[in-house]
Design an enzyme around this catalytic site. Structure first.
Site, mmCIF file in Angstrom:
data_model
loop_
_atom_site.group_PDB
_atom_site.id
_atom_site.type_symbol
_atom_site.label_atom_id
_atom_site.label_comp_id
_atom_site.label_asym_id
_atom_site.label_seq_id
_atom_site.Cartn_x
_atom_site.Cartn_y
_atom_site.Cartn_z
ATOM 1 N N PRO A 103 0.902 -1.254 -0.048
ATOM 2 C CG PRO A 103 -0.694 -1.589 1.553
ATOM 3 C CD PRO A 103 0.619 -2.031 1.047
ATOM 4 C CE LYS A 157 5.298 1.035 -2.620
ATOM 5 N NZ LYS A 157 4.283 1.499 -1.646
ATOM 6 C CD GLU A 214 -21.277 9.447 16.261
ATOM 7 O OE1 GLU A 214 -20.624 8.560 16.961
ATOM 8 O OE2 GLU A 214 -21.529 9.720 15.300
ATOM 9 C CG ASP A 220 -23.284 4.708 10.921
ATOM 10 O OD1 ASP A 220 -21.844 4.635 10.885
ATOM 11 O OD2 ASP A 220 -24.045 5.175 11.556
ATOM 12 N N GLY A 267 2.703 4.695 1.163
ATOM 13 C CA GLY A 267 2.992 5.266 2.596
ATOM 14 C C GLY A 267 3.674 4.064 3.460
#
Length: 492
Positions: A105, A110, A332, A405, A107
């Site tokens: 992936p 590499k 929440e 959700d 970031g």
């Protein structure tokens, strides 16, 4: 030298024709157009090779500067031993490695690993991006590939070294499957030239060149590029686990003043799925937040807010209405309450402060897991559905705030189905129609919705208390939430 000879010869020819009585105006016009065309092509780099700035190991970038990638670093070191011990390999008749492919992936480090490889092998380092070799004009990319390998040999000789590393980032742009670009063959010609150059890296060369490629889409690469003899080693650079994240955080905070309350292990647990680049950004944003607050040290609250900022974005200035705020607090509170009931001790923060695209959010710290049971996935489903269920229970209806959700709930339901964990048993995903998949997913979600509704009904007083506390304080820490659960207190 050749340019001067050509210019002198052309001028002499024009003077000769002029004395012979010929009209040289058309030739002058044609020559002027040629000069302008040459200047435009040269300005765009079509006629001359790109100058690649070499990187030398004296810049002290080593594998010790890379955290959270112990397995990938060890695998890369083993491959680089072929370059370091080239004399022994030659005596044993072993063919040297020609290429190493780093895949993973974005970031994950590499590019940093490729630079550290140059330090480890004491080799000249040249870096390029795959997009730098692709142009509209046919043959330009192939010429740049030839120039890159030629310059690597020249730089190695100048530096008194017998080895060089060429790093090509975004390799899928240059090395995509041939025939996939129907517009023109420039991509294929450029790839063909790279294949030829890598084939030409024999043991008899005075300079041994190792090509390191990096990509996050290895599935797009041409099979001829991946075969042994070109990219001989494939090193996977994955997202770091919890111990790896902790190591990366320590690296990126080593030059920053940390307060006595800082707990990097807690931050590492809260950042599941973060890459090394994300974690570097967390450390940097935390330092910026401390500076803005005129704090001499970085505190735990700065790191926690930095995680929110990297994950969700900056706080937004728009404030919802009172009715929307209460609905948001109820929503929440439902997520947070069910999360603590399903996975005790997991919630670290719940807030109705809007940030990025999220009007509010509940954050959990989870242990790294790569295999999931049906019970675990159903628990995650209940957490996803809890916000809408809380709105239904306390407000009598639900809102569009549950859109994301529900998308996550459908995704989890599909994971249960295709993993063979549903009542359908083991299934072939390709043989299931959209209607069958929808019915099966809807049935799983319906069962969990009923369980969430019953769970929240049993703890209605707690749900109202948490929502009221959120409405007053905007943000609750995990410890505060758990104290409410323990005492069963209802906010007045």
């Amino acid at each position: 030298m050749l340019k001067e000879l050509a210019a002198g010869g052309a001028l002499g020819l024009l003077i000769f024709l002029l004395f012979q009585g010929y009209d040289v105006a058309p030739l002058l016009l044609l020559g002027g157009m040629g000069v302008v065309l040459y200047w435009l092509l040269d300005k765009k780099g079509m006629l001359t090779a790109r100058s690649y700035a070499p990187y030398y190991p004296r810049q002290n970038i080593s594998f010790e500067d890379i955290g959270g990638q112990a397995a990938a670093v060890q695998e890369l070191k083993e491959a680089l031993e072929f370059l370091r011990r080239s004399d022994q390999l030659h005596s044993m008749g072993i063919r040297p490695l020609k290429g190493i492919l780093l895949s993973g992936p974005p970031g994950t480090g590499k590019t940093l690993m490729a630079r550290a490889a140059a330090t480890y092998t004491d080799a000249v380092f040249l870096a390029a991006s795959g997009s730098e070799f692709i142009e509209v004009y046919a043959g330009v990319g192939a010429q740049r590939i030839r120039s890159l390998f030629r310059e690597a040999r020249c730089l190695a000789r100048r530096a008194g070294k017998n080895r060089a590393i060429i790093f090509i980032d975004e390799l899928e742009v240059l090395g995509g499957k041939r025939g996939s670009h129907s517009s023109h063959l420039e991509y294929d010609q450029t790839l063909n030239q790279l294949l030829v150059e890598m084939d030409g890296l024999g043991t008899g060369e005075d300079t041994q060149i190792l090509v390191i490629g990096a990509t996050n889409r290895p599935d797009l690469l041409d099979p001829a590029l991946l075969r042994p003899g070109r990219f001989d080693r494939h090193v996977k650079v994955e997202l770091p686990d919890r111990e790896g994240r902790l190591e990366i955080l320590r690296l990126h905070t080593s030059n920053k003043p940390l307060g006595p309350d800082v707990n990097l292990e807690s931050i590492a647990r809260e950042t599941f799925g973060f890459s090394g680049a994300h974690l570097e950004s967390v450390a940097n944003e935390a330092a910026i937040l401390a500076l803005r607050a005129n704090s001499p040290v970085i505190r735990q609250k700065h790191l926690q807010e930095a995680v929110d900022k990297v994950m969700l974005g900056e706080k937004i200035g728009r404030k919802p209405s009172k009715e929307e705020l209460y609905r948001l607090a109820v929503h929440e509170a439902g997520h947070a309450l069910v999360a603590e009931l399903v996975q005790p001790g997991s919630v670290t923060r719940v807030t109705i402060a809007s940030r990025g695209q999220a009007l509010g959010y509940t954050r959990q710290k989870l242990d790294d897991a790569y295999l999931y049971t049906r019970e675990h996935l159903e628990g995650q489903l209940r957490i996803c559905l809890a916000g809408a269920a809380a709105e239904d229970l306390l407000l009598g209806n639900r809102s569009t705030g549950s859109l994301n959700d529900f998308k996550e709930a459908v995704r989890l339901a599909k994971v249960i189905i295709v993993s063979g964990l549903s009542d359908l048993g083991v299934v072939d995903e390709e043989c299931l129609s959209k209607e069958q998949m929808h019915r099966a997913a809807a049935e799983i979600i319906k069962v969990q919705e009923k369980k969430v509704g019953e769970l929240l009904l049993q703890h209605r007083d707690l749900l109202e208390g948490i929502a009221g506390r959120l409405l007053r304080e905007e943000t609750l820490k995990g410890e505060t939430l758990r104290s409410l659960l323990t005492t069963g207190a209802r906010a007045s």
